[in-house]
Design a protein around this motif. Structure first.
Motif, mmCIF file in Angstrom:
data_model
loop_
_atom_site.group_PDB
_atom_site.id
_atom_site.type_symbol
_atom_site.label_atom_id
_atom_site.label_comp_id
_atom_site.label_asym_id
_atom_site.label_seq_id
_atom_site.Cartn_x
_atom_site.Cartn_y
_atom_site.Cartn_z
ATOM 1 N N ARG A 86 37.266 31.502 33.743
ATOM 2 C CA ARG A 86 37.994 30.320 34.190
ATOM 3 C C ARG A 86 39.303 30.827 34.792
ATOM 4 N N ARG A 87 39.745 30.119 35.813
ATOM 5 C CA ARG A 87 41.013 30.501 36.431
ATOM 6 C C ARG A 87 41.845 29.244 36.679
ATOM 7 N N THR A 88 43.139 29.431 36.569
ATOM 8 C CA THR A 88 44.063 28.332 36.753
ATOM 9 C C THR A 88 44.055 27.886 38.220
ATOM 10 N N GLU A 89 44.519 26.673 38.449
ATOM 11 C CA GLU A 89 44.565 26.142 39.817
ATOM 12 C C GLU A 89 45.437 27.010 40.727
ATOM 13 N N ASN A 90 46.496 27.572 40.179
ATOM 14 C CA ASN A 90 47.407 28.395 40.985
ATOM 15 C C ASN A 90 47.160 29.893 40.754
ATOM 16 N N HIS A 91 45.903 30.260 40.522
ATOM 17 C CA HIS A 91 45.551 31.662 40.256
ATOM 18 C C HIS A 91 45.933 32.564 41.425
ATOM 19 N N ARG A 92 46.035 33.832 41.105
ATOM 20 C CA ARG A 92 46.332 34.849 42.114
ATOM 21 C C ARG A 92 45.273 35.960 42.086
ATOM 22 N N MET A 93 44.031 35.570 41.863
ATOM 23 C CA MET A 93 42.943 36.561 41.831
ATOM 24 C C MET A 93 42.813 37.321 43.149
ATOM 25 N N ASP A 94 43.105 36.653 44.242
ATOM 26 C CA ASP A 94 42.959 37.295 45.555
ATOM 27 C C ASP A 94 43.915 38.465 45.744
ATOM 28 N N ASP A 95 44.974 38.517 44.944
ATOM 29 C CA ASP A 95 45.930 39.622 45.024
ATOM 30 C C ASP A 95 45.473 40.854 44.231
ATOM 31 N N LEU A 96 44.529 40.678 43.323
ATOM 32 C CA LEU A 96 44.146 41.778 42.425
ATOM 33 C C LEU A 96 43.589 43.011 43.143
#
Length: 106
Positions: free
Chosen positions: A57-67
């Motif tokens: 699960r990821r928050t609405e304001n996630h920053r997965m794309d930066d990983l």
């Protein structure tokens, strides 16, 4: 929160090493994933094929794309590349195929 799932692939004969490395996951990597908005992250193994199925699960304001560009994430992927299939042009990043939701019971 948004739930996503994806599939990865272990190379043959590496189940125990994969489990051991995740049992000893770096605390700073866990913190990085949490800071990126990742929650409730699980990886499941289908032992006969070595397929790995991940759900998070990821928050609405996630920053997965930066990983993928983060040095710590790159170092983790480098440390896991001998165990997992990696994709063309992904350097040591694991080959990750998104899974389409078909059913959910809350």
């Amino acid at each position: 929160m948004q739930q996503i799932a994806f599939k990865m692939q272990l190379k043959p004969g590496h189940i125990d090493a994969y489990k051991a490395r995740h049992d000893a996951i770096w605390p700073e990597l866990s913190a990085l994933l949490r800071d990126a908005g990742i929650r409730d992250y699980s990886i499941f193994l289908e032992p006969q094929s070595g397929a790995l199925f991940a759900v998070l699960r990821r928050t609405e304001n996630h920053r997965m794309d930066d990983l993928p560009s983060h040095p710590l994430m790159r170092r983790w992927w480098d440390s896991m590349a001998d165990l997992m299939e990696t994709g063309p042009g992904l350097d040591s990043a694991p080959l990750s195929l998104p899974l389409t939701p078909m059913f959910h019971l809350d």
